[in-house]
Design an enzyme around this catalytic site. Structure first.
Site, PDB file in Angstrom:
ATOM      1  N   ASN A  38       0.795  -1.238   0.000  1.00  0.00           N
ATOM      2  CA  ASN A  38       0.000   0.000   0.000  1.00  0.00           C
ATOM      3  C   ASN A  38       0.827   1.288   0.000  1.00  0.00           C
ATOM      4  OD1 ASN A  38       0.745  -0.525   2.677  1.00  0.00           O
ATOM      5  ND2 ASN A  38      -0.992   0.631   3.471  1.00  0.00           N
ATOM      6  N   LYS A  64      12.867  -7.249   0.196  1.00  0.00           N
ATOM      7  CA  LYS A  64      11.818  -7.976  -0.522  1.00  0.00           C
ATOM      8  C   LYS A  64      10.535  -7.150  -0.544  1.00  0.00           C
ATOM      9  CE  LYS A  64       8.222 -10.669  -0.010  1.00  0.00           C
ATOM     10  NZ  LYS A  64       7.596 -10.303  -1.242  1.00  0.00           N
ATOM     11  N   GLY A 115       3.101  -5.268   7.250  1.00  0.00           N
ATOM     12  CA  GLY A 115       2.108  -6.037   6.504  1.00  0.00           C
ATOM     13  C   GLY A 115       0.989  -6.479   7.420  1.00  0.00           C
ATOM     14  N   SER A 116       0.378  -7.598   7.086  1.00  0.00           N
ATOM     15  CA  SER A 116      -0.797  -8.042   7.838  1.00  0.00           C
ATOM     16  C   SER A 116      -0.406  -8.716   9.150  1.00  0.00           C
ATOM     17  CB  SER A 116      -1.596  -9.021   6.981  1.00  0.00           C
ATOM     18  OG  SER A 116      -0.794 -10.160   6.728  1.00  0.00           O
ATOM     19  N   GLY A 169       2.704 -11.145  10.016  1.00  0.00           N
ATOM     20  CA  GLY A 169       3.528 -10.643  11.118  1.00  0.00           C
ATOM     21  C   GLY A 169       3.781 -11.717  12.173  1.00  0.00           C
ATOM     22  N   GLU A 177       5.185  -3.855  11.913  1.00  0.00           N
ATOM     23  CA  GLU A 177       4.116  -2.851  11.815  1.00  0.00           C
ATOM     24  C   GLU A 177       2.970  -3.515  11.081  1.00  0.00           C
ATOM     25  OE1 GLU A 177       3.788  -0.149  13.271  1.00  0.00           O
ATOM     26  OE2 GLU A 177       5.838   0.313  13.882  1.00  0.00           O
ATOM     27  N   CYS A 206      -2.904   1.760   6.701  1.00  0.00           N
ATOM     28  CA  CYS A 206      -2.965   1.121   8.016  1.00  0.00           C
ATOM     29  C   CYS A 206      -3.486   2.101   9.058  1.00  0.00           C
ATOM     30  CB  CYS A 206      -1.579   0.612   8.394  1.00  0.00           C
ATOM     31  SG  CYS A 206      -0.320   1.859   8.187  1.00  0.00           S
ATOM     32  N   GLN A 209      -8.419  -7.929  -2.972  1.00  0.00           N
ATOM     33  CA  GLN A 209      -8.767  -6.888  -1.997  1.00  0.00           C
ATOM     34  C   GLN A 209     -10.199  -6.396  -2.242  1.00  0.00           C
ATOM     35  OE1 GLN A 209      -6.894  -5.750   0.779  1.00  0.00           O
ATOM     36  NE2 GLN A 209      -8.878  -4.831   1.234  1.00  0.00           N
ATOM     37  N   GLU A 226      -9.898  -5.606  10.490  1.00  0.00           N
ATOM     38  CA  GLU A 226      -9.401  -4.648   9.499  1.00  0.00           C
ATOM     39  C   GLU A 226      -9.937  -5.029   8.123  1.00  0.00           C
ATOM     40  OE1 GLU A 226      -5.229  -4.700   8.231  1.00  0.00           O
ATOM     41  OE2 GLU A 226      -5.165  -2.562   8.656  1.00  0.00           O
ATOM     42  N   GLU A 264       9.527   3.093  14.208  1.00  0.00           N
ATOM     43  CA  GLU A 264      10.208   3.413  12.955  1.00  0.00           C
ATOM     44  C   GLU A 264      10.308   4.930  12.831  1.00  0.00           C
ATOM     45  OE1 GLU A 264       9.906   0.650   9.699  1.00  0.00           O
ATOM     46  OE2 GLU A 264       7.795   0.439  10.185  1.00  0.00           O
TER      47      GLU A 264
END
Ligand code: NAD
Length: 478
Positions: free
Chosen positions: A149, A172, A225-226, A230, A247, A281, A328, A380, A459
């Site tokens: 995203n 990656k 990511g998701s 994670g 995250e 997010c 999605q 989510e 971060e």
């Protein structure tokens, strides 16, 4: 069509197969063909990064500063062209995409400066005559795994600090959006890095990502990511006893109080919930509205949504671009269905739209009359779908806002200093906004959340050093 290759050990190399990068605003358009790395390619990249680490860790700060500055300069000089690529591959509108590219350039510039500000501490010892020094050293080989995203900003906010603090990188990107990641990598490798310091391995999570997770030669992994992925990253990193940072998702509340300025609240909600197609997010997917303003707010927000144009991300006048891909879109539509079956009222939108070109267009959807235990308020969705939760007063609104497994960002619209101050102190989120959308942050301050949204150090900004360096305490008897 040219095949865009991976960059491993200082060379552009083809992988085992290829993927087509498709424009979600026009699915007949192939933006480019990108190679996919095999497990072996990923292992070679990790080995190259391992080999390059000792020299890069000792490299001079002027060299590292100059390289990061050069990357920043090129990104900023090419922001319009790179913004077009980003809008075409991800589907956010062109102004949003150009803004994201500029953000990536600013991040490299910030960390170029941070290279020169590296410092430690020298403090008195409890034992007379001894010197104690605290220094920061690079962690080693950093594996970077990113989502689709924010195809250039998230890679930038991980790669820039990793290199700045003397780590080597295996990057990656998300399989769905390799274009911006490839363009960024091309800029980075031309900026003068020694062989092996930076490696790009495009490909599938289950192949390339999995190889990274299971390699004993990676010292730290930073992941966005998701939640589901994670958790896999966390389990693998614990197994290897390595540092990691996650995250993940959000279910971010925006509280709107009776005393809010209605125009501000509507703008903040429309932007936070629906811009960038709600695929942030930090999107405000829950609008927690108190009784006295509820009906006025819902009707003004619905009017605002009616005025938003959903169309090709590249078109002038488009407010909301398409959803990123079919899967999605299916997820968004299935939650719109779930919400209705749960008894929520679909106050506006939720229709699949046809435009001049075939794309994944979806009308923004607004639910009202929702309950806290409904799945649309707990899970989510990651699309242009938001739900209104009614609260009798501020106290109840705060409870509802915090009633989630997530804790990334939150917001409040109010003209009361008392409520704004109380919310800032008591919201269980990593980032709190007052009269501002829950999405939209600065690049020089920490980014991250609490509870199920994040794990590990923050971060961005100076706080990035917590993850990308390791602290050493030395004692000297002179
Ligand atoms: P995802 O978890 O499907 O993929 C993220 C990355 O992980 C991709 O590069 C993917 O290829 C890789 N991956 C997938 N399976 C893997 C495996 N088994 N091993 C290693 N790597 C693997 O997430 P996504 O769909 O790309 O992104 C959307 C999610 O990202 C949403 O949940 C969103 O909230 C979250 N997100 C969070 C933040 C934040 O900062 N908190 C920012 C942006 C997006």
């Amino acid at each position: 069509m040219t095949i865009h290759k991976n960059f491993i050990a200082g060379e552009w190399l083809a992988g085992s197969d290829e993927t087509k990068n498709i424009n979600p605003s026009n699915i007949d358009e192939v933006i480019g063909v990108y190679t996919r790395a095999s497990r072996n390619d990923a292992e070679n990249a990790i080995q190259a990064a391992r080999k390059a680490f000792p020299a890069w860790a000792r490299s001079g700060i002027q060299q590292r500063h100059d390289i990061l500055k050069k990357v920043s300069d090129e990104i900023l000089a090419r922001k319009d062209e790179l913004g077009q690529l980003l809008a075409r591959e991800e589907g956010k509108t062109l102004p949003e995409a150009v803004g994201e590219v500029a953000r990536a350039g600013q991040i490299f510039d910030f960390f170029a400066g941070e290279v020169l500000r590296l410092s430690g501490e020298k403090i008195a010892s409890t034992r007379p005559g001894l010197d104690v020094e605290i220094t920061r050293e690079p962690v080693g080989v950093v594996g970077i795994i990113t989502p689709w995203n924010f195809p250039i900003a998230i890679p930038a906010w991980k790669i820039a600090p990793a290199l700045a603090y003397g780590n080597t990188v295996v990057f990656k990107p998300a399989d769905l959006v390799p274009g911006s990641a490839w363009a960024l990598s091309d800029i980075i490798v031309r900026a003068g890095l020694p062989e092996g310091v930076f490696n790009l391995v495009m490909g599938r999570g289950s192949v390339v990502g999995d190889t990274m997770l299971n390699s004993p030669h990676i010292d730290a992994i930073t992941f966005t990511g998701s939640v589901a992925t994670g958790k896999k990253v966390a389990a693998a990193c614990v197994e290897h006893m390595r540092k990691f940072q996650l995250e993940m998702g959000g279910k971010n509340p925006l509280v709107v109080l009776d005393d809010a300025d209605l125009k501000t609240a509507v703008e903040v909600a429309a932007n936070g919930a629906f811009f960038s197609t709600g695929q942030r997010c930090t999107a405000s997917s829950r609008l927690v509205v108190t009784d006295g303003i509820h009906d006025k707010f819902v009707s003004a927000l619905t009017e605002r949504l009616k005025g938003l144009t959903v169309d090709d991300a590249m078109k002038d006048g488009t407010h909301i671009g398409p959803v990123v891909d079919q899967s999605q879109l299916d997820q968004d539509i299935s939650y719109i269905d779930i919400g209705q079956k749960e008894g929520a009222k679909l106050a506006w939108g939720g229709e699949r739209l046809n435009r001049e070109k075939p794309g994944f267009y979806l009308q923004p959807a607004l639910f009202t009359d929702t309950q806290p235990d409904m799945r649309i308020n707990r899970e989510e969705i990651f699309g242009p779908v938001a739900s209104v939760q009614r609260a009798k007063d501020y106290d109840e609104a705060l409870v509802i806002a915090n009633d989630t497994i997530f804790g990334l960002s939150s917001g409040i619209c109010t003209t009361s200093l008392k409520h704004a101050s109380h919310f800032k102190r008591n919201s269980e989120a990593g980032m709190v906004m007052v009269n501002l959308p829950t999405a939209g942050v600065d690049y020089h301050v920490p980014f991250g959340g609490r509870k199920g949204s994040s794990y590990g150090p923050r971060e961005q900004g100076r706080y990035a050093a917590e993850f990308y360096t390791t602290v050493k305490t030395t004692y000297t008897l002179p």
